[in-house]
Scaffold this motif. Structure first.
Motif, short mmCIF file in Angstrom:
data_model
loop_
_atom_site.label_atom_id
_atom_site.label_comp_id
_atom_site.label_asym_id
_atom_site.label_seq_id
_atom_site.Cartn_x
_atom_site.Cartn_y
_atom_site.Cartn_z
N ALA A 285 -10.86 -4.87 -10.13
CA ALA A 285 -10.32 -3.56 -10.50
C ALA A 285 -8.81 -3.69 -10.55
O ALA A 285 -8.19 -4.13 -9.58
N ILE A 286 -8.23 -3.31 -11.69
CA ILE A 286 -6.78 -3.44 -11.84
C ILE A 286 -6.07 -2.13 -11.54
O ILE A 286 -4.85 -2.12 -11.39
N GLY A 287 -6.80 -1.03 -11.46
CA GLY A 287 -6.20 0.23 -11.08
C GLY A 287 -5.33 0.85 -12.18
O GLY A 287 -5.15 0.26 -13.26
N PRO A 288 -4.78 2.03 -11.91
CA PRO A 288 -3.95 2.70 -12.92
C PRO A 288 -2.73 1.89 -13.33
O PRO A 288 -2.34 1.87 -14.50
N TRP A 289 -2.12 1.20 -12.37
CA TRP A 289 -0.93 0.41 -12.71
C TRP A 289 -1.29 -0.76 -13.61
O TRP A 289 -0.49 -1.15 -14.48
#
Length: 333
Positions: A285-289
Protein backbone atom coordinates in the motif's frame (compact mmCIF):
# COMPACT_ATOMS: atom_id res chain seq x y z
CA UNK A 1 -34.77 59.75 -46.60
CA UNK A 2 -34.78 58.31 -43.12
CA UNK A 3 -35.93 54.94 -44.46
CA UNK A 4 -33.16 54.94 -47.05
CA UNK A 5 -30.54 55.71 -44.41
CA UNK A 6 -31.82 52.92 -42.21
CA UNK A 7 -31.55 50.43 -45.05
CA UNK A 8 -28.02 51.58 -45.77
CA UNK A 9 -26.98 50.84 -42.21
CA UNK A 10 -28.35 47.29 -42.11
CA UNK A 11 -25.36 45.56 -43.74
CA UNK A 12 -23.11 47.05 -41.08
CA UNK A 13 -25.02 45.50 -38.20
CA UNK A 14 -23.09 43.49 -35.60
CA UNK A 15 -22.44 39.84 -36.27
CA UNK A 16 -22.59 40.23 -40.04
CA UNK A 17 -19.53 39.17 -42.01
CA UNK A 18 -18.77 40.78 -45.37
CA UNK A 19 -19.49 38.63 -48.37
CA UNK A 20 -16.50 36.86 -49.94
CA UNK A 21 -14.75 33.51 -50.22
CA UNK A 22 -14.65 31.52 -46.94
CA UNK A 23 -11.40 31.53 -45.01
CA UNK A 24 -9.33 28.35 -45.26
CA UNK A 25 -8.60 26.72 -41.90
CA UNK A 26 -4.92 26.79 -41.13
CA UNK A 27 -3.35 23.40 -40.47
CA UNK A 28 -0.92 22.76 -37.63
CA UNK A 29 2.80 22.94 -38.26
CA UNK A 30 3.30 19.53 -36.66
CA UNK A 31 0.94 16.72 -37.79
CA UNK A 32 -1.63 15.97 -35.10
CA UNK A 33 -1.34 12.20 -35.45
CA UNK A 34 0.98 9.75 -37.06
CA UNK A 35 2.90 6.55 -36.56
CA UNK A 36 5.84 8.34 -34.93
CA UNK A 37 3.53 10.26 -32.60
CA UNK A 38 1.70 7.11 -31.49
CA UNK A 39 4.99 5.31 -30.97
CA UNK A 40 6.26 8.20 -28.85
CA UNK A 41 3.10 8.06 -26.72
CA UNK A 42 3.77 4.36 -26.07
CA UNK A 43 7.43 5.02 -25.20
CA UNK A 44 6.56 7.87 -22.83
CA UNK A 45 3.86 5.68 -21.24
CA UNK A 46 6.42 2.93 -20.61
CA UNK A 47 8.88 5.42 -19.12
CA UNK A 48 6.20 6.95 -16.90
CA UNK A 49 5.05 3.48 -15.82
CA UNK A 50 8.59 2.50 -14.79
CA UNK A 51 9.12 5.81 -13.00
CA UNK A 52 5.83 5.49 -11.10
CA UNK A 53 6.58 1.88 -10.19
CA UNK A 54 9.97 2.89 -8.85
CA UNK A 55 8.52 5.78 -6.86
CA UNK A 56 5.75 3.60 -5.44
CA UNK A 57 8.18 0.84 -4.47
CA UNK A 58 10.48 3.33 -2.76
CA UNK A 59 7.51 4.83 -0.89
CA UNK A 60 6.29 1.40 0.18
CA UNK A 61 9.69 0.22 1.41
CA UNK A 62 10.26 3.53 3.17
CA UNK A 63 6.93 3.20 4.98
CA UNK A 64 7.70 -0.39 5.97
CA UNK A 65 11.15 0.57 7.26
CA UNK A 66 9.69 3.47 9.24
CA UNK A 67 7.10 1.12 10.76
CA UNK A 68 9.79 -1.40 11.68
CA UNK A 69 11.92 1.33 13.23
CA UNK A 70 8.98 2.61 15.24
CA UNK A 71 8.11 -0.85 16.51
CA UNK A 72 11.71 -1.54 17.49
CA UNK A 73 12.19 1.89 19.06
CA UNK A 74 9.10 1.42 21.27
CA UNK A 75 10.51 -1.61 23.06
CA UNK A 76 13.73 -2.89 24.59
CA UNK A 77 14.34 -6.33 26.02
CA UNK A 78 16.19 -7.70 28.99
CA UNK A 79 17.66 -11.19 28.65
CA UNK A 80 18.45 -13.22 31.73
CA UNK A 81 20.57 -16.30 31.16
CA UNK A 82 19.85 -19.31 33.36
CA UNK A 83 22.64 -20.30 35.73
CA UNK A 84 23.01 -22.98 38.35
CA UNK A 85 21.44 -21.86 41.59
CA UNK A 86 19.67 -18.88 40.00
CA UNK A 87 16.02 -18.38 40.90
CA UNK A 88 14.77 -17.28 37.47
CA UNK A 89 11.39 -16.01 38.65
CA UNK A 90 12.97 -13.79 41.31
CA UNK A 91 15.58 -12.51 38.84
CA UNK A 92 12.89 -11.63 36.31
CA UNK A 93 10.81 -9.84 38.92
CA UNK A 94 13.89 -7.98 40.20
CA UNK A 95 14.87 -6.84 36.69
CA UNK A 96 11.32 -5.70 36.04
CA UNK A 97 11.20 -3.65 39.21
CA UNK A 98 14.58 -2.04 38.43
CA UNK A 99 13.66 -0.79 34.96
CA UNK A 100 10.26 0.56 36.01
CA UNK A 101 12.00 3.09 38.29
CA UNK A 102 13.54 4.92 35.31
CA UNK A 103 11.85 7.89 33.70
CA UNK A 104 10.79 7.21 30.13
CA UNK A 105 9.68 3.62 30.85
CA UNK A 106 5.94 3.24 30.29
CA UNK A 107 5.67 -0.45 31.20
CA UNK A 108 7.48 -3.76 31.64
CA UNK A 109 6.25 -7.33 31.46
CA UNK A 110 7.83 -10.73 31.88
CA UNK A 111 7.46 -12.98 28.85
CA UNK A 112 5.90 -16.23 30.01
CA UNK A 113 7.16 -19.72 29.29
CA UNK A 114 4.46 -20.35 26.70
CA UNK A 115 5.35 -17.19 24.74
CA UNK A 116 9.04 -18.07 24.91
CA UNK A 117 8.31 -21.58 23.59
CA UNK A 118 6.33 -20.12 20.70
CA UNK A 119 9.31 -17.94 19.77
CA UNK A 120 11.50 -21.06 19.55
CA UNK A 121 8.89 -23.20 17.79
CA UNK A 122 10.13 -22.48 14.20
CA UNK A 123 13.56 -23.89 15.14
CA UNK A 124 12.88 -26.47 17.89
CA UNK A 125 9.35 -27.53 17.02
CA UNK A 126 6.32 -27.73 19.28
CA UNK A 127 6.00 -29.39 22.67
CA UNK A 128 9.34 -28.21 24.05
CA UNK A 129 9.88 -27.77 27.80
CA UNK A 130 11.55 -24.45 28.60
CA UNK A 131 12.69 -25.67 32.04
CA UNK A 132 14.79 -28.42 30.47
CA UNK A 133 16.63 -26.07 28.08
CA UNK A 134 19.20 -23.34 28.88
CA UNK A 135 17.02 -20.73 27.20
CA UNK A 136 17.26 -17.08 28.29
CA UNK A 137 14.07 -15.53 29.62
CA UNK A 138 12.94 -12.09 28.52
CA UNK A 139 11.51 -8.97 30.08
CA UNK A 140 9.85 -6.71 27.50
CA UNK A 141 10.16 -3.03 28.40
CA UNK A 142 7.96 -0.43 26.69
CA UNK A 143 9.52 3.02 26.43
CA UNK A 144 8.45 6.50 25.44
CA UNK A 145 9.78 7.23 21.93
CA UNK A 146 9.76 10.99 22.47
CA UNK A 147 11.49 10.79 25.88
CA UNK A 148 13.50 7.55 26.08
CA UNK A 149 15.26 6.58 29.32
CA UNK A 150 18.99 6.68 29.97
CA UNK A 151 20.02 3.27 28.69
CA UNK A 152 23.55 3.54 30.02
CA UNK A 153 22.34 4.17 33.55
CA UNK A 154 19.71 1.43 33.19
CA UNK A 155 22.34 -1.04 31.99
CA UNK A 156 24.64 -0.19 34.89
CA UNK A 157 21.86 -0.58 37.47
CA UNK A 158 20.82 -3.93 36.00
CA UNK A 159 24.39 -5.20 36.13
CA UNK A 160 24.54 -4.21 39.78
CA UNK A 161 21.16 -5.68 40.80
CA UNK A 162 20.91 -8.68 38.42
CA UNK A 163 24.35 -9.62 37.05
CA UNK A 164 22.85 -12.23 34.70
CA UNK A 165 20.69 -9.60 32.91
CA UNK A 166 21.65 -8.10 29.56
CA UNK A 167 19.86 -5.05 28.18
CA UNK A 168 19.30 -4.97 24.41
CA UNK A 169 18.07 -1.60 23.09
CA UNK A 170 18.03 -2.85 19.45
CA UNK A 171 20.17 0.09 18.37
CA UNK A 172 22.12 -2.06 15.92
CA UNK A 173 18.90 -3.22 14.23
CA UNK A 174 17.59 0.35 14.02
CA UNK A 175 20.85 1.52 12.43
CA UNK A 176 20.72 -1.31 9.89
CA UNK A 177 17.11 -0.55 8.98
CA UNK A 178 17.90 3.14 8.59
CA UNK A 179 20.86 2.37 6.36
CA UNK A 180 18.75 -0.03 4.28
CA UNK A 181 15.97 2.53 3.87
CA UNK A 182 18.38 5.28 2.88
CA UNK A 183 20.14 3.01 0.40
CA UNK A 184 16.79 2.01 -1.12
CA UNK A 185 15.79 5.66 -1.49
CA UNK A 186 19.09 6.50 -3.18
CA UNK A 187 18.75 3.54 -5.57
CA UNK A 188 15.19 4.57 -6.37
CA UNK A 189 16.24 8.15 -7.04
CA UNK A 190 19.00 6.86 -9.31
CA UNK A 191 16.54 4.72 -11.27
CA UNK A 192 14.17 7.69 -11.53
CA UNK A 193 17.02 9.80 -12.85
CA UNK A 194 17.88 7.18 -15.48
CA UNK A 195 14.23 6.89 -16.57
CA UNK A 196 13.85 10.66 -16.87
CA UNK A 197 17.12 10.87 -18.80
CA UNK A 198 15.90 8.19 -21.20
CA UNK A 199 12.63 10.11 -21.59
CA UNK A 200 14.47 13.34 -22.40
CA UNK A 201 16.68 11.63 -24.99
CA UNK A 202 13.66 9.94 -26.57
CA UNK A 203 11.83 13.25 -26.85
CA UNK A 204 14.91 14.91 -28.36
CA UNK A 205 15.15 12.25 -31.07
CA UNK A 206 11.40 12.39 -31.74
CA UNK A 207 11.48 16.19 -31.97
CA UNK A 208 14.39 16.14 -34.37
CA UNK A 209 12.54 13.55 -36.47
CA UNK A 210 9.46 15.77 -36.56
CA UNK A 211 11.63 18.76 -37.43
CA UNK A 212 13.35 16.91 -40.25
CA UNK A 213 9.98 15.98 -41.73
CA UNK A 214 8.70 19.56 -41.46
CA UNK A 215 11.98 21.42 -41.84
CA UNK A 216 10.89 23.14 -45.04
CA UNK A 217 7.80 24.52 -43.30
CA UNK A 218 9.88 25.72 -40.34
CA UNK A 219 12.39 27.38 -42.66
CA UNK A 220 9.68 29.13 -44.70
CA UNK A 221 7.90 30.37 -41.59
CA UNK A 222 11.15 31.50 -40.05
CA UNK A 223 12.40 33.26 -43.20
CA UNK A 224 9.13 35.13 -43.77
CA UNK A 225 9.31 36.55 -40.27
CA UNK A 226 7.81 34.02 -37.88
CA UNK A 227 9.49 34.36 -34.50
CA UNK A 228 11.43 31.50 -33.00
CA UNK A 229 9.12 31.47 -29.98
CA UNK A 230 6.07 30.99 -32.21
CA UNK A 231 7.54 28.01 -34.05
CA UNK A 232 8.84 26.51 -30.81
CA UNK A 233 5.44 26.94 -29.13
CA UNK A 234 3.74 24.94 -31.91
CA UNK A 235 6.07 21.96 -31.37
CA UNK A 236 5.94 22.42 -27.59
CA UNK A 237 2.13 22.27 -27.53
CA UNK A 238 2.08 19.18 -29.73
CA UNK A 239 4.64 17.24 -27.72
CA UNK A 240 3.13 18.39 -24.40
CA UNK A 241 -0.07 16.60 -25.40
CA UNK A 242 1.95 13.51 -26.29
CA UNK A 243 3.81 13.63 -22.96
CA UNK A 244 0.58 14.15 -21.03
CA UNK A 245 -1.16 11.26 -22.77
CA UNK A 246 1.78 8.93 -22.23
CA UNK A 247 2.32 10.06 -18.64
CA UNK A 248 -1.35 9.59 -17.77
CA UNK A 249 -1.39 6.13 -19.33
CA UNK A 250 1.74 5.05 -17.44
CA UNK A 251 0.59 6.62 -14.16
CA UNK A 252 -2.85 5.01 -14.32
CA UNK A 253 -1.30 1.61 -15.08
CA UNK A 254 1.14 1.94 -12.17
CA UNK A 255 -1.58 3.05 -9.75
CA UNK A 256 -3.77 0.18 -10.92
CA UNK A 257 -0.90 -2.28 -10.42
CA UNK A 258 -0.38 -1.17 -6.81
CA UNK A 259 -4.11 -1.19 -6.13
CA UNK A 260 -4.50 -4.69 -7.61
CA UNK A 261 -1.49 -6.00 -5.66
CA UNK A 262 -2.91 -4.59 -2.42
CA UNK A 263 -6.33 -6.10 -3.14
CA UNK A 264 -4.71 -9.48 -3.87
CA UNK A 265 -2.78 -9.33 -0.61
CA UNK A 266 -5.93 -8.54 1.37
CA UNK A 267 -7.90 -11.29 -0.37
CA UNK A 268 -5.22 -13.94 0.22
CA UNK A 269 -4.34 -12.91 3.75
CA UNK A 270 -3.13 -15.96 5.67
CA UNK A 271 -2.08 -17.96 2.63
CA UNK A 272 1.53 -19.12 2.36
CA UNK A 273 2.44 -16.96 -0.64
CA UNK A 274 0.80 -13.85 0.77
CA UNK A 275 2.45 -14.38 4.15
CA UNK A 276 5.89 -14.59 2.56
CA UNK A 277 5.22 -11.46 0.48
CA UNK A 278 4.04 -9.58 3.54
CA UNK A 279 7.08 -10.68 5.53
CA UNK A 280 9.43 -9.58 2.76
CA UNK A 281 7.82 -6.35 1.52
CA UNK A 282 5.31 -5.50 4.23
CA UNK A 283 1.90 -4.16 3.33
CA UNK A 284 1.50 -3.46 -0.40
CA UNK A 285 0.00 0.00 0.00
CA UNK A 286 1.53 3.30 -1.07
CA UNK A 287 -1.07 5.50 0.62
CA UNK A 288 -2.27 8.96 -0.42
CA UNK A 289 1.26 10.33 -0.63
CA UNK A 290 2.25 7.55 -3.01
CA UNK A 291 -0.63 8.28 -5.36
CA UNK A 292 0.15 11.99 -5.11
CA UNK A 293 3.73 11.16 -6.09
CA UNK A 294 2.46 9.24 -9.13
CA UNK A 295 0.43 12.30 -10.17
CA UNK A 296 3.55 14.43 -9.71
CA UNK A 297 5.57 12.06 -11.92
CA UNK A 298 2.92 12.38 -14.65
CA UNK A 299 3.10 16.18 -14.45
CA UNK A 300 6.90 16.13 -14.50
CA UNK A 301 6.98 13.81 -17.54
CA UNK A 302 4.63 16.12 -19.47
CA UNK A 303 6.58 19.23 -18.43
CA UNK A 304 9.95 17.67 -19.28
CA UNK A 305 8.60 16.58 -22.66
CA UNK A 306 7.37 20.10 -23.47
CA UNK A 307 10.53 21.83 -22.19
CA UNK A 308 12.85 19.45 -24.01
CA UNK A 309 10.91 19.99 -27.23
CA UNK A 310 11.06 23.76 -26.92
CA UNK A 311 14.81 23.80 -26.29
CA UNK A 312 15.45 21.39 -29.17
CA UNK A 313 13.40 23.46 -31.63
CA UNK A 314 15.07 26.71 -30.62
CA UNK A 315 18.48 25.12 -30.96
CA UNK A 316 17.59 23.77 -34.41
CA UNK A 317 16.43 27.18 -35.57
CA UNK A 318 19.68 28.71 -34.34
CA UNK A 319 21.53 26.14 -36.44
CA UNK A 320 19.42 27.18 -39.46
CA UNK A 321 20.32 30.84 -38.87
CA UNK A 322 23.99 29.97 -38.47
CA UNK A 323 24.02 27.89 -41.66
CA UNK A 324 22.28 30.72 -43.54
CA UNK A 325 24.80 33.26 -42.24
CA UNK A 326 27.71 31.02 -43.20
CA UNK A 327 26.21 30.60 -46.69
CA UNK A 328 25.87 34.35 -47.11
CA UNK A 329 29.51 34.86 -46.18
CA UNK A 330 30.60 32.19 -48.66
CA UNK A 331 28.82 33.91 -51.58
CA UNK A 332 31.16 36.06 -53.74
CA UNK A 333 30.60 39.79 -53.44
Amino acid sequence: MAETATKARVPAARGKRPKGPPLRPTGPIVPVSGVSGNALVVVVAIMAFLACLTLGAVTMIRQSATSWQSEIAREVTIQIKPEEGLDMDKALARARSVVTTFAGVTGASVMGKGATARLLQPWLGSGIDIDELPVPRLVVVTIDERDPPDFQAMRAELNAQVPQARLDDHRAWVDRLTAMANTTVLIGLGVLGLVMTATVLTVIFATRSALSGNRHIVEVLHFVGAETRFVASQFQRHFFRIGLKGGLAGGVLAAGAFFAAGAWQNATMGAAGSAQTTALFGRIAIGPWGYLGIALVVAVVAAVTALTTRLTVMRTIRHIDRARADGNRAEPS
